[in-house]
Enzyme design. Structure first.
Site, PDB file in Angstrom:
ATOM      1  CG  ASP A  98      32.629 -11.039  50.140  1.00 41.26           C
ATOM      2  OD1 ASP A  98      33.828 -11.034  49.797  1.00 41.26           O
ATOM      3  OD2 ASP A  98      31.753 -11.698  49.562  1.00 41.26           O
ATOM      4  CG  ASP A 200      36.381 -10.151  46.188  1.00 44.36           C
ATOM      5  OD1 ASP A 200      35.519 -10.883  45.680  1.00 44.36           O
ATOM      6  OD2 ASP A 200      36.928  -9.206  45.584  1.00 44.36           O
ATOM      7  CD  GLU A 260      36.972 -14.852  44.148  1.00 49.98           C
ATOM      8  OE1 GLU A 260      36.150 -15.042  43.257  1.00 49.98           O
ATOM      9  OE2 GLU A 260      37.416 -13.722  44.415  1.00 49.98           O
ATOM     10  CG  HIS A 332      28.547 -14.051  44.271  1.00 51.89           C
ATOM     11  ND1 HIS A 332      29.444 -14.879  44.917  1.00 51.89           N
ATOM     12  CD2 HIS A 332      29.229 -12.922  43.977  1.00 51.89           C
ATOM     13  CE1 HIS A 332      30.605 -14.256  45.024  1.00 51.89           C
ATOM     14  NE2 HIS A 332      30.505 -13.078  44.460  1.00 51.89           N
ATOM     15  CG  ASP A 333      31.572 -14.314  41.316  1.00 49.09           C
ATOM     16  OD1 ASP A 333      30.853 -13.307  41.206  1.00 49.09           O
ATOM     17  OD2 ASP A 333      32.565 -14.374  42.062  1.00 49.09           O
TER      18      ASP A 333
END
Ligand code: NOJ
Length: 561
Positions: A98, A200, A260, A332-333
């Site tokens: 990440d 990210d 993202e 995960h969000d």
């Protein structure tokens, strides 16, 4: 379009803290991941994206990095990381890290030095600004609620910018020294053997020339900081910085990168994921954004299967001929995909979970599974707000209370969207703590673990896990790879409620993927003569003339003549 090494792969996201604990401290770790590589290989996962394992105070669960070249001891050591790279390589798998560089941690030495001397060289790594008439420099609200500005301790009327929580100061990408640091760090990891990065929150690195107030959009008097993303200077800067990252780090390593990116306009898509674009791929968040409310989670609408279908189909058409989007139903969000997109009574029904899987895995683009999705993990239960770990959920709960909701109602409304739903430990077995840890898990396991777990499904025909494996095998089968990976996409019968059906065509083959996303049997008019049923989620579909009959929640792949 030139073919790339990653296009026929299947990706799997690991959220390390909850994947597998090897040492009994209740926190997942890298040795735990190594321990489960054979399981992942058998599933068919090729590219593993690891949410952050860098040294971090974990204020935002690792998305606040204190050392970009160090592993947090809770997750293991650099030797463990190197062993993971070697063990994945041995199995023909890849690791993607990440890349969190819109911000770092306030405990990163850069920020510590900046605080000590905001006017010095490290002060220029961040955004320090004077307040305005005794208030913060602007009225922007951060992603997790509250002002994006926090006062610099010991300095009167000086603030630093953080679009996320206050322990995540934003890095100033206008400073060439910051860009150099990032490029060097990215190259360092690529040289070490990681295959690429999930990037990210990256659109936020492009900031406007001047920081100015926006019209307030909630009773708190603040305005969503995302409004700055539309500024033409923000955009120009974003493109320039991403171009530099691509040219000086990603491209020379032929890395796989997935951004993202929430807000590209259609004209930008090619710039981001077209041939020679900034990234290999970017996530398709269309379905995840559906029903969102500017007021907050408490006001968001639950989507149904048709909304999921329509969002995915629109995205697939938008990306056709441009590039590969990365398809998700959860991460995960987000809450668990089954709980989000299936009607409440079907969320725990393995048939319905398989019907959803068939759509996601066979759409054009790159499939990304999120840990536990493959066994049908669903949202968890929160006895009280104190049982919630996630900083984002706490912000949204506060917004719900501020809007006048009673505490019980506020919790019920925000719990459905809580990021903790996806962060409960992976359910490996029906043993203690779902087989995740020998100790006490850092976040309670979902109470449904005795029924929903990997051990109960491994090798069991008809299980969600085995169906995911069949879908992946089909996608990778030499006979169908051409059509399923690189073939075209055409929605069919999109007006039929509760049905997600599409044709993939290429390499001289036409496949119909038809998923009954409803609890009623459905008839589907075939867009061509049926040649062979290649796969069915449960039993066999009915085939009579040009009519395919699907049982409730049944999905089938039919080769057409
Ligand atoms: C997006 C990540 O996926 C999320 O978990 C994190 O909180 C923010 N970016 C900030 O890094």
């Amino acid at each position: 379009m030139e073919r790339q090494w990653w296009q026929d792969k299947v990706c799997y996201q690991i959220w390390p803290k909850s994947f597998k604990d090897s040492n009994g401290d209740g926190v997942g770790d890298i040795p735990g991941i190594i321990d489960r590589l054979d399981y992942l290989k058998e599933l068919g996962a090729d590219i593993l994206w690891l949410s952050p394992v860098y040294k971090s105070p974990l204020a935002d669960e690792g998305y606040d990095i204190a050392d970009y070249r160090g592993i947090d001891p809770r997750f293991g050591t650099m030797e463990d990381m190197e062993r993971l790279l070697a063990e994945t390589k041995r199995r023909g798998m890849y690791v993607v890290m990440d890349l969190v560089v819109n911000h770092c941690s306030d405990e990163h030495p850069w920020f510590q030095k900046a605080l000590a001397d905001p006017e010095g060289p490290y002060g220029k790594y961040f955004y320090f600004r004077k307040g305005k008439n005794g208030a913060p420099p602007t009225n922007w609200r951060g992603y997790f609620g509250g002002s994006v500005w926090s006062p610099v301790p010991g300095r009167e009327d000086l603030y630093y910018l953080h679009l996320f929580c206050k322990k995540q100061p934003d890095l100033d990408w206008e400073n060439p020294a910051v860009r150099r640091e990032v490029v060097e760090m990215v190259n360092w990891w690529l040289d070490k053997g990681v295959a690429g990065f999930r990037v990210d929150a990256i659109v936020n690195i492009g900031k406007p020339e001047r920081f100015e107030d926006f019209a307030p959009d909630r009773p708190d008097g603040l305005a969503d900081c995302r409004k700055m993303l539309a500024d033409p200077v923000s955009r120009q800067r974003l493109h320039a910085y991403l171009g530099q990252l691509r040219d000086e780090a990603f491209a020379p390593h032929n890395a796989f990168t997935v951004g993202e990116v929430f807000d590209t306009d259609p004209a930008e898509l090619a710039l981001f994921i077209g041939q020679g674009g900034f990234f290999s791929s970017m996530f398709d968040f269309a379905a995840a954004c559906w029903g969102g409310s500017p007021k907050g989670w408490y006001d968001a609408k639950k989507p149904g299967p048709d909304n999921y279908r329509d969002c995915c189909f629109d995205s697939a058409l938008r990306a056709a001929g441009v590039g590969f989007l990365s398809n998700i139903i959860e991460n995960h969000d987000e809450p668990r995909g089954a709980s989000r997109y299936l009607p409440e009574e079907a969320a725990n029904d393995p048939r319905a979970q398989k019907a959803l899987a068939a759509v996601q895995m066979l759409l054009p683009g790159l499939p990304f599974l999120y840990q536990g999705q493959e066994i049908g993990m669903t949202n968890t239960v929160f006895p009280s707000i104190d049982a919630v770990d996630d900083v984002n959920t706490h912000g949204e709960y506060a917004a719900a209370l501020a809007a006048g909701l009673a505490p019980g109602e506020a919790l019920a409304r925000v719990a459905r969207w809580s990021r903790d739903n996806a962060r409960t430990p992976v359910q490996w077995s029906a043993e203690h703590a779902a087989g995740f840890t020998a100790g006490t898990p850092w976040l309670p396991v979902n109470p449904n673990y005795a029924r929903v777990n990997a051990a109960a499904q491994q090798g069991v025909e008809g299980s969600v896990l085995e169906f995911y494996k069949s879908l992946i095998r089909l996608r990778k089968n030499d006979k169908y790879k051409e059509v399923l990976v690189w073939g075209g996409f055409e929605p069919v019968h999109q007006e039929q409620a509760g049905l997600a059906a599409f044709v993939r065509a290429g390499g001289g083959r036409r496949l119909l993927i038809a998923s009954n996303l409803s609890g009623e049997a459905q008839q589907v008019e075939l867009p061509g003569a049926a040649k062979e049923v290649l796969l069915c989620s449960d039993g066999a579909p009915g085939l009579a003339g040009d009519i395919l009959t699907l049982a409730p929640w049944q999905a089938a792949v039919v080769e057409l003549a």
